[in-house]
Design a protein around this motif. Structure first.
Motif, short mmCIF file in Angstrom:
data_model
loop_
_atom_site.label_atom_id
_atom_site.label_comp_id
_atom_site.label_asym_id
_atom_site.label_seq_id
_atom_site.Cartn_x
_atom_site.Cartn_y
_atom_site.Cartn_z
N SER A 358 0.83 -1.14 0.05
CA SER A 358 -0.06 0.06 0.13
C SER A 358 0.76 1.25 0.12
O SER A 358 2.05 1.21 0.55
CB SER A 358 -0.92 0.00 1.19
N LEU A 359 0.55 2.42 -0.60
CA LEU A 359 1.07 3.37 -0.86
C LEU A 359 1.34 4.30 0.72
O LEU A 359 2.22 4.62 0.87
CB LEU A 359 0.40 4.45 -1.59
N GLU A 360 0.42 3.90 1.60
CA GLU A 360 0.55 4.55 2.86
C GLU A 360 1.81 3.90 3.60
O GLU A 360 2.48 4.50 4.26
CB GLU A 360 -0.74 4.38 3.65
N ASP A 361 1.72 2.31 3.42
CA ASP A 361 2.92 1.89 4.12
C ASP A 361 4.17 2.03 3.64
O ASP A 361 5.43 2.14 4.26
CB ASP A 361 2.69 0.06 3.81
N VAL A 362 4.37 2.15 2.26
CA VAL A 362 5.58 2.73 1.54
C VAL A 362 6.01 4.18 2.25
O VAL A 362 7.19 4.51 2.48
CB VAL A 362 5.47 2.85 0.04
N MET A 363 4.97 4.94 2.18
CA MET A 363 5.49 6.36 2.60
C MET A 363 5.68 6.23 4.19
O MET A 363 6.68 7.09 4.82
CB MET A 363 4.25 7.43 2.39
N ASN A 364 5.14 5.47 4.93
CA ASN A 364 5.51 5.46 6.51
C ASN A 364 6.99 4.86 6.52
O ASN A 364 7.71 5.40 7.16
CB ASN A 364 4.51 4.27 7.12
N ALA A 365 7.28 3.82 5.68
CA ALA A 365 8.63 3.16 5.63
C ALA A 365 9.69 4.33 5.32
O ALA A 365 10.82 4.58 5.86
CB ALA A 365 8.82 2.19 4.63
N LEU A 366 9.28 5.11 4.34
CA LEU A 366 10.44 6.10 3.79
C LEU A 366 10.47 7.13 5.12
O LEU A 366 11.61 7.81 5.32
CB LEU A 366 9.94 6.93 2.59
N ASN A 367 9.39 7.56 5.83
CA ASN A 367 9.47 8.56 6.87
C ASN A 367 10.24 8.03 8.09
O ASN A 367 10.90 8.87 8.63
CB ASN A 367 7.97 9.08 7.22
N ASN A 368 9.96 6.72 8.13
CA ASN A 368 11.01 6.08 9.34
C ASN A 368 12.33 6.34 9.06
O ASN A 368 13.18 6.64 9.97
CB ASN A 368 10.53 4.69 9.48
N ASP A 369 12.73 5.76 7.83
CA ASP A 369 14.19 6.05 7.38
C ASP A 369 14.65 7.47 7.62
O ASP A 369 15.78 7.71 7.96
CB ASP A 369 14.23 5.24 6.07
N LEU A 370 13.99 8.34 7.22
CA LEU A 370 14.39 9.78 6.93
C LEU A 370 14.47 10.21 8.17
O LEU A 370 15.31 10.95 8.50
CB LEU A 370 13.58 10.42 6.07
N ARG A 371 13.54 10.09 9.28
CA ARG A 371 13.40 10.57 10.46
C ARG A 371 14.59 10.14 11.36
O ARG A 371 15.24 10.66 12.22
CB ARG A 371 12.23 9.97 11.37
N GLU A 372 15.15 8.73 11.05
CA GLU A 372 16.28 8.04 11.93
C GLU A 372 17.63 8.58 11.38
O GLU A 372 18.46 8.58 12.10
CB GLU A 372 16.06 6.58 11.61
N ASN A 373 17.75 9.01 10.05
CA ASN A 373 18.98 9.26 9.60
C ASN A 373 19.39 10.57 9.08
O ASN A 373 20.37 10.94 8.58
CB ASN A 373 19.33 8.14 8.38
N THR A 374 18.30 11.28 9.10
CA THR A 374 18.43 12.80 8.47
C THR A 374 18.09 14.02 9.37
O THR A 374 17.66 13.81 10.53
CB THR A 374 17.67 12.85 7.15
#
Length: 530
Positions: A358-374
């Motif tokens: 689902s697109l919602e899950d894809v965006m959540n995964a991207l947001n998690n990675d970005l919050r953790e590393n940027t």
């Protein structure tokens, strides 16, 4: 071995050894004067006393006064001689040494500044394939003894060269062209600190790091295959650039890509099950040219969609902290409303390859990675450009009509004065499509989190996968051209890539009913590409 280990190099003569030599000279001179005084005293004390047989106390006193007056005079002359020596010999020696030492330190400082400026202007850096950390200097390995040099740059160990403790002379600056520093074997400093020795190559290169992310079967691998195949086989040579692979494993990856490209198929990115290796797969290659200084190390990252969406990577995804751009690949037919509207237009092959994420899950995964590393800037947004790719727009005619090449042509024809740039209009239609497919929060989230974003309609393969025909990619190069135009304008210029307008995107606010209005050529005002 820890990074905190002592640097296995000898200090430059100007940063310690020279001062030690000077101290030794001064100490030796003062010691010689001191020894002369003691020798003189001992000589007088041990000299025969000719008056010892004379019992006259007055004569003995006079002799004692004469002896020690002579000693004081001799000592004074010795001290004066020592002072004269210091003044005419030692002090000039000290002065000359200090001048030479200051010149040597200043020379090292100048080389350091030149190196620093060149490294910054050329954006020289490497990215480790294993830990994904970006660094300017790897840990270099002495070819003679294998010692690890973590400070091989202009510093207290030397300006242009360092002397290893084994005696080997190692280049320590970009300015050394004969047997340059980049020819040395090197390892990742971050992995070495963690107790692993991970070989890195390409020292002295400008690394361009671009992660391609999305759900499983969204078309990430096909996108990468389409881009690198055209860049390596056509674009680079057409513009006077040469390419070569990072290592043999990348060469093997490219051979597999070539077969997929020719057959019109693509293998799904395998999920990495071993926990001791990276979940993210990097396809790395060099671009070199006479005017392209320094050479570019292109690193394009892929990760299995299941691993990405589940945030189950083996390692921290540090590439997001420093990447030059991100490509988010979306399968439009993974949207429930799009499937309901256009699913009956798809053939069996395309229908079986629709992404289940689902697109919602894809965006959540991207947001998690970005919050953790940027790190977010003062505006509260991320600085790296984000290209949002609605892939496989040709798998259903309705998709092409809504936001693909056909849709862009149709809307422009109905609004000849309203829109003047195809890619700006494509961006608007892609955003509008997501809004119409009940995903307005996705569009808003991207606008809120990224300073720069652009949407593209893409078909990486150009037809149904596995129909026996080679790839015929559509708009893939445009996506990467926009990323490179933002992060590496010089490379984009050397490759004569597609240029894009400076218009503020989206041209209009996507709202319900806008597509129908555009299709009918109603309302709105002329938009300029600026």
């Amino acid at each position: 071995m820890s990074q905190a280990a002592k640097e296995p190099a000898k200090h430059s003569y100007y940063f310690g050894p020279g001062l030690a030599d000077l101290k030794q000279v001064v100490t030796s001179a003062l010691k010689n004067i001191e020894e002369s005084l003691f020798s003189l005293a001992n000589t007088i004390e041990d000299s025969p006393n000719f008056m010892s047989k004379i019992d006259n106390i007055i004569i003995n006193v006079l002799w004692w006064i004469f002896s020690y007056t002579f000693w004081i005079g001799a000592a004074t002359m010795t001290i004066l001689a020592g002072v004269t020596f210091c003044f005419f010999m030692l002090i000039p020696h000290i002065a000359i040494f200090l001048v030479v030492d200051i010149i040597g330190i200043a020379y090292t400082g100048i080389i350091f500044v030149i190196e620093l400026v060149m490294m910054k202007l050329r954006r020289v850096s490497l990215v480790c394939d294993t830990c994904h950390t970006r660094f300017a200097y790897p840990v270099y390995i002495c070819p003679s003894c294998g010692a690890k040099h973590q400070e091989l740059s202009p510093n207290i160990f030397g300006a242009l060269h360092h002397r290893c403790t084994c005696g080997a002379k190692l280049p320590s600056s970009l300015l050394v062209l004969k047997n340059p520093r980049r020819s040395l074997d090197a390892i990742c400093p971050n992995c070495w600190k963690s107790g692993r020795e991970v070989t890195v190559q390409g020292a002295g290169s400008h690394t361009v790091c671009i992660p391609i992310v999305g759900g499983e079967s969204a078309g990430k691998s096909a996108f990468i295959t389409a881009y690198v195949k055209d860049l390596i086989d056509h674009q680079a040579s057409a513009h006077g650039l040469t390419t070569h692979f990072y290592d043999d494993s990348k060469k093997s990856m490219y051979s597999a890509m070539t077969m997929d490209y020719q057959n019109g198929t693509v293998k799904k990115t395998a999920t990495v099950t071993r926990t001791d290796i990276s979940s993210t797969i990097s396809f790395s290659f060099y671009l070199e040219g006479e005017k392209l200084k320094p050479r570019r190390l292109m690193q394009i990252y892929d990760i299995a969609g299941e691993t990405f969406v589940g945030n189950s990577e083996n390692e921290q995804q540090r590439q997001y902290e420093h990447c030059d751009g991100i490509v988010l690949v979306i399968d439009p037919m993974s949207l429930p409303k799009a499937q309901a509207l256009f699913g009956n237009q798809m053939d069996a092959g395309d229908q079986s390859a629709v992404s289940s994420a689902s697109l919602e899950d894809v965006m959540n995964a991207l947001n998690n990675d970005l919050r953790e590393n940027t790190k977010i800037d003062k505006s509260g947004k991320l600085s790296m450009p984000l290209a949002v790719v609605l892939n496989k727009f040709d798998e259903a005619e309705g998709l092409d009509d809504r936001f693909g090449n056909k849709g862009v042509m149709k809307i422009r024809a109905a609004n000849t004065e309203r829109f003047t740039d195809d890619f700006d209009l494509m961006d608007l239609l892609c955003r509008q499509f997501l809004v119409d497919m009940d995903m307005p929060e996705i569009v808003d989230l991207i606008e809120q989190n990224f300073k720069s974003s652009r949407f593209f309609a893409v078909s990486a393969i150009g037809h149904t996968a596995g129909n026996g025909n080679a790839f015929k990619p559509l708009n893939v190069n445009a996506v990467m051209s926009w990323i490179l135009q933002n992060c590496d304008p010089n490379l984009a210029k050397d490759l004569s890539m597609q240029t894009f307008s400076k218009a503020s995107l989206p041209l209009e606010k996507p709202v319900a009913g806008l597509y129908e209005e555009l299709l009918a050529g109603q309302g709105g005002s002329k938009q300029s590409s600026q």
